[in-house]
Design a protein around this motif. Sequence first.
Motif, PDB file in Angstrom:
ATOM      1  N   UNK A  88     -17.468  14.263   2.923  1.00  0.00           N
ATOM      2  CA  UNK A  88     -17.591  14.785   4.292  1.00  0.00           C
ATOM      3  C   UNK A  88     -16.310  14.592   5.101  1.00  0.00           C
ATOM      4  N   UNK A  89     -15.656  13.459   4.889  1.00  0.00           N
ATOM      5  CA  UNK A  89     -14.388  13.245   5.607  1.00  0.00           C
ATOM      6  C   UNK A  89     -13.350  14.237   5.076  1.00  0.00           C
ATOM      7  N   UNK A  90     -13.323  14.370   3.753  1.00  0.00           N
ATOM      8  CA  UNK A  90     -12.379  15.298   3.130  1.00  0.00           C
ATOM      9  C   UNK A  90     -12.605  16.719   3.615  1.00  0.00           C
ATOM     10  N   UNK A  91     -13.876  17.087   3.749  1.00  0.00           N
ATOM     11  CA  UNK A  91     -14.188  18.449   4.206  1.00  0.00           C
ATOM     12  C   UNK A  91     -13.685  18.660   5.631  1.00  0.00           C
ATOM     13  N   UNK A 142     -13.233  20.284  -2.499  1.00  0.00           N
ATOM     14  CA  UNK A 142     -13.371  21.553  -1.768  1.00  0.00           C
ATOM     15  C   UNK A 142     -13.849  22.659  -2.700  1.00  0.00           C
ATOM     16  N   UNK A 143     -13.308  22.626  -3.926  1.00  0.00           N
ATOM     17  CA  UNK A 143     -13.690  23.654  -4.905  1.00  0.00           C
ATOM     18  C   UNK A 143     -15.181  23.550  -5.225  1.00  0.00           C
ATOM     19  N   UNK A 144     -15.638  22.297  -5.383  1.00  0.00           N
ATOM     20  CA  UNK A 144     -17.043  22.086  -5.726  1.00  0.00           C
ATOM     21  C   UNK A 144     -17.964  22.558  -4.603  1.00  0.00           C
ATOM     22  N   UNK A 145     -17.608  22.182  -3.358  1.00  0.00           N
ATOM     23  CA  UNK A 145     -18.430  22.591  -2.210  1.00  0.00           C
ATOM     24  C   UNK A 145     -18.453  24.118  -2.083  1.00  0.00           C
ATOM     25  N   UNK A 146     -17.314  24.727  -2.339  1.00  0.00           N
ATOM     26  CA  UNK A 146     -17.216  26.178  -2.239  1.00  0.00           C
ATOM     27  C   UNK A 146     -18.105  26.841  -3.300  1.00  0.00           C
ATOM     28  N   UNK A 147     -18.113  26.221  -4.480  1.00  0.00           N
ATOM     29  CA  UNK A 147     -18.949  26.727  -5.582  1.00  0.00           C
ATOM     30  C   UNK A 147     -20.426  26.669  -5.171  1.00  0.00           C
ATOM     31  N   UNK A 206     -26.001  20.732   5.687  1.00  0.00           N
ATOM     32  CA  UNK A 206     -25.968  20.789   4.223  1.00  0.00           C
ATOM     33  C   UNK A 206     -26.864  21.879   3.631  1.00  0.00           C
ATOM     34  N   UNK A 207     -27.468  22.707   4.484  1.00  0.00           N
ATOM     35  CA  UNK A 207     -28.460  23.681   3.998  1.00  0.00           C
ATOM     36  C   UNK A 207     -27.957  24.519   2.815  1.00  0.00           C
ATOM     37  N   UNK A 208     -26.820  25.189   2.990  1.00  0.00           N
ATOM     38  CA  UNK A 208     -26.329  26.063   1.922  1.00  0.00           C
ATOM     39  C   UNK A 208     -25.979  25.258   0.663  1.00  0.00           C
ATOM     40  N   UNK A 209     -25.450  24.056   0.878  1.00  0.00           N
ATOM     41  CA  UNK A 209     -25.074  23.224  -0.277  1.00  0.00           C
ATOM     42  C   UNK A 209     -26.330  22.802  -1.042  1.00  0.00           C
ATOM     43  N   UNK A 210     -27.404  22.451  -0.318  1.00  0.00           N
ATOM     44  CA  UNK A 210     -28.653  22.052  -0.997  1.00  0.00           C
ATOM     45  C   UNK A 210     -29.147  23.174  -1.896  1.00  0.00           C
ATOM     46  N   UNK A 211     -29.121  24.395  -1.373  1.00  0.00           N
ATOM     47  CA  UNK A 211     -29.607  25.549  -2.142  1.00  0.00           C
ATOM     48  C   UNK A 211     -28.652  25.846  -3.302  1.00  0.00           C
ATOM     49  N   UNK A 212     -27.356  25.924  -2.982  1.00  0.00           N
ATOM     50  CA  UNK A 212     -26.362  26.273  -4.010  1.00  0.00           C
ATOM     51  C   UNK A 212     -26.271  25.224  -5.097  1.00  0.00           C
ATOM     52  N   UNK A 213     -26.328  23.959  -4.730  1.00  0.00           N
ATOM     53  CA  UNK A 213     -26.199  22.910  -5.751  1.00  0.00           C
ATOM     54  C   UNK A 213     -27.403  22.948  -6.696  1.00  0.00           C
TER      55      UNK A 213
END
Length: 369
Positions: free
Chosen positions: A252-255, A264-269, A285-292
């Motif tokens: 989260x700090x990195x983002x 960043x690449x992983x989050x984007x994926x 985190x909504x989109x990340x929860x779904x995408x992950x």
Amino acid sequence: MRVTFPRLGTMHIFCKAIAETAGIPYLVPPKTSRNTLALGVKNSNECICLPFKVILGNFIEALQMGADTIVMVGSGPPCRLGLYDLVHKVILEDLGLGYRWLTIPPGLTWDALMRNHQETKPLRKDLTLKNYLTFPYALYVGWRKMLATERLEKLALGVRAREATKGGTERNLQRALHMLDEAKGAKEVTEAVKEGENIIQGTEQETGRRPLKVAIVGELYTVMDPEINGRVEQRLGELAVEVTRTSWFSTHIGRSLGLGRENKRERLRFYQSSLEYLGYDVGAECNVSVGETIIRAGEGFDGVVHLMPFACMPETTAAAILKQVSRDYHIPVLTIILDEQDVESRIQTLLEAFVDMLQWRRQKKLKEG
Ligand code: SF4
């Protein structure tokens, strides 16, 4: 001046390291407890999300113990986190608790920097030249400690799923984290990590075990704080499940700061995978929860545990979509909604039932060849 901050997972280790190294007096809020929660609940609107109440409880306890300066991270819309500080301040004033406030801006915008400049004005007179000069090094030590705690915690995730005696990994992890907490300066941090890794790896393990693989996704506070999520990560590990999570402080700090290319690449994926179901960024985190969840299904994970606080707007959206994702991608998803009423036995029962079902699925798949 005595600074304090919210208590979230292992955050106190690196916040303390920054304050200590820079010579700034600090107070670590007590571990989040029933009392913390009771204070937060009593003084908040009942519909506000759980992290708001817990953080408020942390601040009340810390101010009552003698802290006078609150350092809080900022955020932006559409999530409520961006408004936490405004409402917290009003409540603390109504309670008659004296405090000074410093928001760490979520991004380096002109507005955020101006606000930061205003907030630091009354604090600057309490700081010495030595505080200023040592602050960059203090940040470096804090960053190193943060990465070190994450390294130890990640190592424990793998070891715990294979431990021969229940609770052995957790005891060793706590020992290692304590050593890291005590380390002073960058050199001692390096030594403490090495020693900590040896301690965790020294946990007796059943090497032939093939643990289930489960990813934890969801709202960052409930994912990262074991006191709030009823130690979900530890419980799953002790049920012989190897847990993966991508929500860490460094993530989260990195983002926010635009650091860490891999991250960043992983989050984007994850984000791009979610676009099949969500046409825009819902927030938090909504989109990340779904995408992950979609990505983990493709990677052969056995299941996903989705954690969210009651009344969390982004994760309520994610929970609804995850039902469809679970059907479309054939991956079991357990959504656990956490609120102030939570009892540990409920969480344990939910996890045991989920893990039993995953074991049964694995056996069935093996039989079918
Ligand atoms: S992500 Fe959810 S729980 Fe966290 S601040 Fe936003 S609405 Fe509240």
